[in-house]
Design a protein around this motif. Sequence first.
Motif, mmCIF file in Angstrom:
data_model
loop_
_atom_site.group_PDB
_atom_site.id
_atom_site.type_symbol
_atom_site.label_atom_id
_atom_site.label_comp_id
_atom_site.label_asym_id
_atom_site.label_seq_id
_atom_site.Cartn_x
_atom_site.Cartn_y
_atom_site.Cartn_z
ATOM 1 N N TYR A 146 0.810 -1.226 0.000
ATOM 2 C CA TYR A 146 0.000 0.000 0.000
ATOM 3 C C TYR A 146 0.842 1.273 0.000
ATOM 4 N N THR A 147 2.152 1.120 0.153
ATOM 5 C CA THR A 147 3.008 2.311 0.256
ATOM 6 C C THR A 147 4.058 2.398 -0.849
ATOM 7 N N HIS A 148 4.140 1.400 -1.701
ATOM 8 C CA HIS A 148 5.209 1.369 -2.700
ATOM 9 C C HIS A 148 5.157 2.533 -3.690
ATOM 10 N N SER A 149 4.000 3.112 -3.887
ATOM 11 C CA SER A 149 3.890 4.197 -4.870
ATOM 12 C C SER A 149 4.032 5.589 -4.252
ATOM 13 N N ILE A 150 4.265 5.659 -2.946
ATOM 14 C CA ILE A 150 4.437 6.968 -2.310
ATOM 15 C C ILE A 150 5.783 7.548 -2.745
ATOM 16 N N LEU A 151 5.743 8.783 -3.195
ATOM 17 C CA LEU A 151 6.969 9.499 -3.535
ATOM 18 C C LEU A 151 7.484 10.199 -2.284
ATOM 19 N N ILE A 152 8.780 10.325 -2.184
ATOM 20 C CA ILE A 152 9.378 11.052 -1.058
ATOM 21 C C ILE A 152 10.145 12.223 -1.623
ATOM 22 N N ARG A 153 9.876 13.394 -1.061
ATOM 23 C CA ARG A 153 10.604 14.615 -1.442
ATOM 24 C C ARG A 153 11.223 15.179 -0.179
ATOM 25 N N VAL A 154 12.478 15.536 -0.271
ATOM 26 C CA VAL A 154 13.162 16.175 0.843
ATOM 27 C C VAL A 154 13.546 17.571 0.388
ATOM 28 N N GLU A 155 13.131 18.544 1.162
ATOM 29 C CA GLU A 155 13.422 19.941 0.853
ATOM 30 C C GLU A 155 13.975 20.600 2.101
ATOM 31 N N ASN A 156 14.637 21.712 1.932
ATOM 32 C CA ASN A 156 15.200 22.398 3.094
ATOM 33 C C ASN A 156 14.102 22.933 3.999
ATOM 34 N N PHE A 157 13.072 23.527 3.412
ATOM 35 C CA PHE A 157 11.936 24.072 4.169
ATOM 36 C C PHE A 157 10.687 23.957 3.308
ATOM 37 N N ALA A 158 9.542 24.009 3.967
ATOM 38 C CA ALA A 158 8.265 24.037 3.244
ATOM 39 C C ALA A 158 8.120 25.384 2.548
ATOM 40 N N ASP A 159 7.436 25.372 1.411
ATOM 41 C CA ASP A 159 7.136 26.617 0.704
ATOM 42 C C ASP A 159 6.225 27.480 1.570
ATOM 43 N N GLN A 160 6.293 28.777 1.362
ATOM 44 C CA GLN A 160 5.460 29.702 2.130
ATOM 45 C C GLN A 160 3.979 29.422 1.929
ATOM 46 N N ASP A 161 3.579 29.011 0.716
ATOM 47 C CA ASP A 161 2.168 28.681 0.456
ATOM 48 C C ASP A 161 1.701 27.527 1.331
ATOM 49 N N VAL A 162 2.563 26.541 1.525
ATOM 50 C CA VAL A 162 2.227 25.390 2.371
ATOM 51 C C VAL A 162 2.071 25.845 3.815
ATOM 52 N N LEU A 163 3.023 26.643 4.283
ATOM 53 C CA LEU A 163 2.954 27.143 5.664
ATOM 54 C C LEU A 163 1.701 27.981 5.873
ATOM 55 N N ASP A 164 1.396 28.839 4.917
ATOM 56 C CA ASP A 164 0.197 29.674 5.019
ATOM 57 C C ASP A 164 -1.059 28.807 5.043
ATOM 58 N N GLY A 165 -1.098 27.789 4.196
ATOM 59 C CA GLY A 165 -2.258 26.898 4.139
ATOM 60 C C GLY A 165 -2.487 26.149 5.446
ATOM 61 N N LEU A 166 -1.401 25.874 6.165
ATOM 62 C CA LEU A 166 -1.502 25.186 7.452
ATOM 63 C C LEU A 166 -1.540 26.162 8.631
ATOM 64 N N VAL A 203 -3.692 11.573 -8.477
ATOM 65 C CA VAL A 203 -2.814 12.490 -7.749
ATOM 66 C C VAL A 203 -1.761 11.641 -7.048
ATOM 67 N N PRO A 204 -0.495 11.943 -7.251
ATOM 68 C CA PRO A 204 0.518 11.121 -6.575
ATOM 69 C C PRO A 204 0.506 11.373 -5.069
ATOM 70 N N ASP A 205 0.771 10.330 -4.323
ATOM 71 C CA ASP A 205 0.928 10.451 -2.876
ATOM 72 C C ASP A 205 2.381 10.822 -2.624
ATOM 73 N N ILE A 206 2.588 11.903 -1.887
ATOM 74 C CA ILE A 206 3.942 12.401 -1.642
ATOM 75 C C ILE A 206 4.117 12.659 -0.154
ATOM 76 N N ILE A 207 5.234 12.218 0.376
ATOM 77 C CA ILE A 207 5.630 12.597 1.733
ATOM 78 C C ILE A 207 6.794 13.562 1.590
ATOM 79 N N TYR A 208 6.599 14.745 2.145
ATOM 80 C CA TYR A 208 7.651 15.760 2.166
ATOM 81 C C TYR A 208 8.337 15.722 3.525
ATOM 82 N N LEU A 209 9.639 15.783 3.515
ATOM 83 C CA LEU A 209 10.427 15.947 4.738
ATOM 84 C C LEU A 209 11.202 17.244 4.600
ATOM 85 N N TYR A 210 11.286 17.980 5.694
ATOM 86 C CA TYR A 210 11.924 19.289 5.660
ATOM 87 C C TYR A 210 13.194 19.276 6.500
ATOM 88 N N ARG A 211 14.319 19.355 5.816
ATOM 89 C CA ARG A 211 15.648 19.186 6.389
ATOM 90 C C ARG A 211 15.927 20.148 7.549
#
Length: 144
Positions: A43-63, A91-99
Amino acid sequence: MKKNKIPPPPLQRHEDADLPDLAEIYALAYRTMNFLPHRFQAYTHSILIRVENFADQDVLDGLKLKDKYDLLGLYQGIPLPLKTSHDTLVVPDIIYLYRGPLIRFARENSETLPQLVHHVMIHEIGHHFGFSDFDLEWINQKAD
């Protein structure tokens, strides 16, 4: 006449030189994915993982987050219980991690980065399975 090779000057260490880079955090995330029990991997093999330094401002504002260090990870996608075979838009399932936030949190809480990345990955995978933050907190308390 043979010239002696002169070694290059020592590299100047940047203040972040000893910090893990994006690839190292990505490897930690995939270590968690690879060690999930087999019944969950289907059930998790298709999850994409993205690692970024920080979340985008739009993401922070949305949360409704003011500090860019407040978000360690984020699941973006359609949770499994809500998916249907009739969905026309995939829609792809993505887990973002913020370094940056992960490193800071680990240091401030005397936690190792591998432990923290594992914890955040399990939390975000929980969202993929349809659990809310409240559900995950309750499960976490019961597991302690």
